[in-house]
Design an enzyme around this catalytic site. Structure first.
Site, mmCIF file in Angstrom:
data_model
loop_
_atom_site.group_PDB
_atom_site.id
_atom_site.type_symbol
_atom_site.label_atom_id
_atom_site.label_comp_id
_atom_site.label_asym_id
_atom_site.label_seq_id
_atom_site.Cartn_x
_atom_site.Cartn_y
_atom_site.Cartn_z
ATOM 1 N N GLU A 1 0.822 -1.207 0.000
ATOM 2 C CA GLU A 1 0.000 0.000 0.000
ATOM 3 C C GLU A 1 0.859 1.262 0.000
ATOM 4 O O GLU A 1 0.581 2.212 -0.743
ATOM 5 C CB GLU A 1 -0.919 0.032 1.244
ATOM 6 C CG GLU A 1 -1.882 -1.132 1.334
ATOM 7 C CD GLU A 1 -1.369 -2.279 2.197
ATOM 8 O OE1 GLU A 1 -2.183 -2.890 2.902
ATOM 9 O OE2 GLU A 1 -0.153 -2.570 2.159
ATOM 10 N N CYS B 1 -2.846 -2.691 7.477
ATOM 11 C CA CYS B 1 -2.421 -2.547 8.864
ATOM 12 C C CYS B 1 -2.607 -1.085 9.305
ATOM 13 O O CYS B 1 -2.922 -0.226 8.476
ATOM 14 C CB CYS B 1 -0.955 -2.965 9.005
ATOM 15 S SG CYS B 1 0.204 -1.782 8.256
#
Length: 167
Positions: A57, A85
């Protein structure tokens, strides 16, 4: 026109396969414009880059920001194979991603609904629309296979590209 989330997730899965082949945790991500045009793609590269922030990401966001020459990505969307996360959700929020789709939940460190839900935290000044379960089984299968191999429960993939059977 609604986005083709399956197509975007297929691209993220291809990135995750690259991570798998490189011995990295198989997570892939793509950033696209609101019309579905992909502007960046990445996979986990923590080991290769010796960088604990080199999650798929983060790398996809960095590339997208460079391409549009802005640290904000309003109206952009992201597809990622595994629930982000806390670090990645923080970056997604800071980049002002409008919509986030992910495949499989991460009950150990997910921050988009399983362990934490930063996407909907009303104390924050940006919120991300979530689309969950896109190609969930394929995303989950890939990460399970990776960790079963790591633990020695299934043989490594052969050089022929054949995927071993596992339960």
């Amino acid at each position: 026109m609604d986005l083709d989330w399956n197509r975007l997730m297929e691209e993220a899965l291809r990135e995750a396969e690259k991570a798998f082949a490189e011995g990295e945790v198989p997570v892939g991500a793509v950033v696209a414009r609101g019309d579905g045009t992909v502007i960046s793609r990445a996979h986990n590269r923590l080991i290769a880059l010796n960088d604990p922030t080199a999650h798929a990401e983060i790398l996809a966001l960095r590339e997208a920001c460079c391409r549009v020459r802005n640290y904000r990505l309003p109206g952009m969307v992201m597809a990622v194979t595994i629930e982000p996360c806390p670090m990645c959700m923080g970056a997604i929020l800071q980049a002002r991603i409008a919509r986030l789709a992910f495949g499989a939940w991460d009950t150990k460190s997910g921050a988009a609904g399983s362990l934490y839900n930063l996407a909907a935290d009303r104390r924050l000044n940006h919120h991300v629309e979530l689309i969950t379960g896109v190609r969930e089984e394929g995303c989950r299968r890939l990460i399970r296979e990776f960790f079963r191999m790591r633990r020695g429960k299934i043989p490594r993939r052969s050089d022929t590209g054949e995927v071993p059977k596992w339960s």
